[in-house]
Design a protein around this motif. Structure first.
Motif: not given
Ligand code: ACO
Ligand code: LMR
Length: 264
Positions: A37-44
């Motif tokens: 999700g967008v949280g994973d994309v922000i993490s990366l």
């Protein structure tokens, strides 16, 4: 041997040269296949690593809770006025974004900085708050225009509940709550606000996940990554306000004379 031509730009977060773009080394196909999700994309893209689900969920909750707070707040007001002046989406959006700062939405980084420094130095809430007062600095993350002791911010409560259930430790947040108890003894509206809740809880996320070195945490806090969460989140609402005004075909806004105190 090979001679490497000097480059003008160094970039470490994404790569678009292969068959598919990669975020921090993770190809787009994995991002889609793994249901990121967008949280994973922000993490990366921000933290250059995959974070556990409770962390990415927390990031997504921050984004959802801060997406909008009605038409009357500084950012939405600017966006609405700009859209009604006939300006385009990007102009209306940035006009609202430009209000994000130390008083409105942009106190997350300072809240993290001050709470971290005070907690790590073992200051009591009294010592911390009174020390800030002596320096003439308002406590970032404390205070709200319409929220108070009897009308607490539901968003803060939701973030706290999530973190108390899922985070390994919430020591910085509990410290911020102790600070709030002290500031509330001084004035009714000096509640822990959503910036303060996110700032303190992000310290807990960084420290508790075990995935960041002390040096990395200091760097994130010093550079100031966390206001980015509010900027990103509120862009969703500001874009919505722009479309809303255009859909409603609202005319040029002019503030009423009666609402201005003309004085010498
Ligand atoms: N720390 C210490 N004292 C404070 C604080 C604070 N954070 N906030 C208000 N006070 C006290 C001060 O004594 C102030 O008097 P002063 O003007 O002499 O400093 C008095 O309360 C009245 O302050 P006002 O400006 O009238 O309070 P207002 O309701 O307008 O302020 C605001 C709200 C701007 C949020 C304020 O509390 C503040 O600056 N907080 C810190 C920044 C912050 O956390 N902003 C994020 C808010 S949440 C969001 O925007 C999503
Ligand atoms: C917001 O999220 O915009 C608010 O907390 C600020 C406000 O004044 O309501």
């Amino acid at each position: 041997g090979k001679v490497r031509a000097p480059t003008h730009i160094i970039s470490t977060i994404s790569d678009d040269r292969g068959e598919e773009p990669c975020y921090a080394g993770v190809p787009m196909s994995s991002i889609v296949e793994k249901g990121y999700g967008v949280g994973d994309v922000i993490s990366l893209l921000w933290f250059k690593r995959s974070l556990p689900r409770y962390c990415t969920q927390f990031i997504e909750i921050c984004i959802m809770l801060c997406a909008d707070h009605g038409p009357c707040v500084s950012g939405a007001h600017n966006t609405i006025v700009t859209a009604r002046a006939g300006k385009d989406l990007v102009s209306s959006l940035v006009s609202g974004l430009l209000t994000i700062g130390p008083r409105f939405g942009g106190a997350i980084d300072d809240a993290a900085r001050y709470f971290k420094d005070a907690y790590d130095r073992g200051l009591t809430p009294y010592e911390f708050v009174e020390g800030m007062k002596k320096k003439g600095i308002r406590v970032a993350g404390i205070g709200h225009r319409i929220k108070n002791r009897d009308n607490k911010d539901k968003r803060v409560e939701l973030l706290q509940r999530f973190a108390r259930t899922h985070f390994p430790s919430v020591k910085y947040m509990e410290y911020a709550v102790q600070v709030e108890t002290y500031t509330l003894s001084k004035a009714n509206n000096l509640v822990l606000n959503v910036d303060g809740a996110i700032g303190s809880l992000f310290l807990d996320l960084l420290a508790g996940s075990g995935l960041f070195t002390k040096q990395e945490i200091d760097e994130i806090v010093e550079i100031g990554y966390l206001n980015g969460l509010f900027v990103l989140a509120r862009s969703i609402g500001l874009i919505g306000h722009t479309f809303d005004q255009k859909r409603l075909k609202q005319p040029l806004y002019r503030h009423p004379w009666e609402d201005v105190l003309y004085t010498k």
